[in-house]
Design a protein around this motif. Structure first.
Motif, PDB file in Angstrom:
ATOM      1  N   MET A   1      32.503  33.895  42.822  1.00  0.00           N
ATOM      2  CA  MET A   1      33.197  34.429  41.612  1.00  0.00           C
ATOM      3  C   MET A   1      32.161  34.596  40.517  1.00  0.00           C
ATOM      4  O   MET A   1      32.204  35.562  39.664  1.00  0.00           O
ATOM      5  CB  MET A   1      34.181  33.163  40.949  1.00  0.00           C
TER       6      MET A   1
ATOM      7  N   HIS B   1      30.792  38.255  39.869  1.00  0.00           N
ATOM      8  CA  HIS B   1      31.562  39.245  39.028  1.00  0.00           C
ATOM      9  C   HIS B   1      31.256  39.354  37.656  1.00  0.00           C
ATOM     10  O   HIS B   1      31.711  40.183  36.671  1.00  0.00           O
ATOM     11  CB  HIS B   1      33.130  39.160  39.275  1.00  0.00           C
TER      12      HIS B   1
ATOM     13  N   CYS C   1      40.152  33.830  41.316  1.00  0.00           N
ATOM     14  CA  CYS C   1      39.328  34.876  41.206  1.00  0.00           C
ATOM     15  C   CYS C   1      40.436  36.274  41.338  1.00  0.00           C
ATOM     16  O   CYS C   1      40.871  36.471  42.260  1.00  0.00           O
ATOM     17  CB  CYS C   1      38.373  35.083  41.978  1.00  0.00           C
TER      18      CYS C   1
ATOM     19  N   CYS D   1      38.544  38.673  44.355  1.00  0.00           N
ATOM     20  CA  CYS D   1      38.396  38.227  45.699  1.00  0.00           C
ATOM     21  C   CYS D   1      39.580  36.949  46.034  1.00  0.00           C
ATOM     22  O   CYS D   1      39.736  36.893  47.076  1.00  0.00           O
ATOM     23  CB  CYS D   1      37.270  37.698  46.085  1.00  0.00           C
TER      24      CYS D   1
HETATM   25 ZN   LIG Z   1      35.378  36.543  43.178  1.00  0.00          ZN
END
Ligand SMILES: [Zn+2]
Length: 66
Positions: A1, A4, A39, A42
């Motif tokens: 995470m 990103h 997230c 993803c």
């Molecule tokens: Zn992610």
């Protein structure tokens, strides 16, 4: 995470270190954000919020939040 967050283009998602939360900023001129549990890219389940622990450390007598 966290990958990103580091594209250098200005974050669409913020990380509130005090609370251990990821969120989408609310453009109201303040520091409000909508907490994310997953997230958005993803779908990974994010770590649980530490908000309760944070306020426990501050002293719960300051806030009467239910
Ligand atoms: Zn992610």
């Amino acid at each position: 995470m966290s990958l990103h967050l580091n594209d250098g283009k200005g974050a669409a998602i913020i990380y509130a270190a005090n609370f251990g939360e990821y969120g989408i900023p609310v453009p109201d001129g303040g520091s409000s954000y909508i907490t994310l549990e997953f997230c958005p890219w993803c779908g990974t389940k994010l770590p649980p919020s530490k908000r309760d622990e944070y306020f426990d450390r501050l002293g719960s007598d300051k806030l009467e939040e239910t």
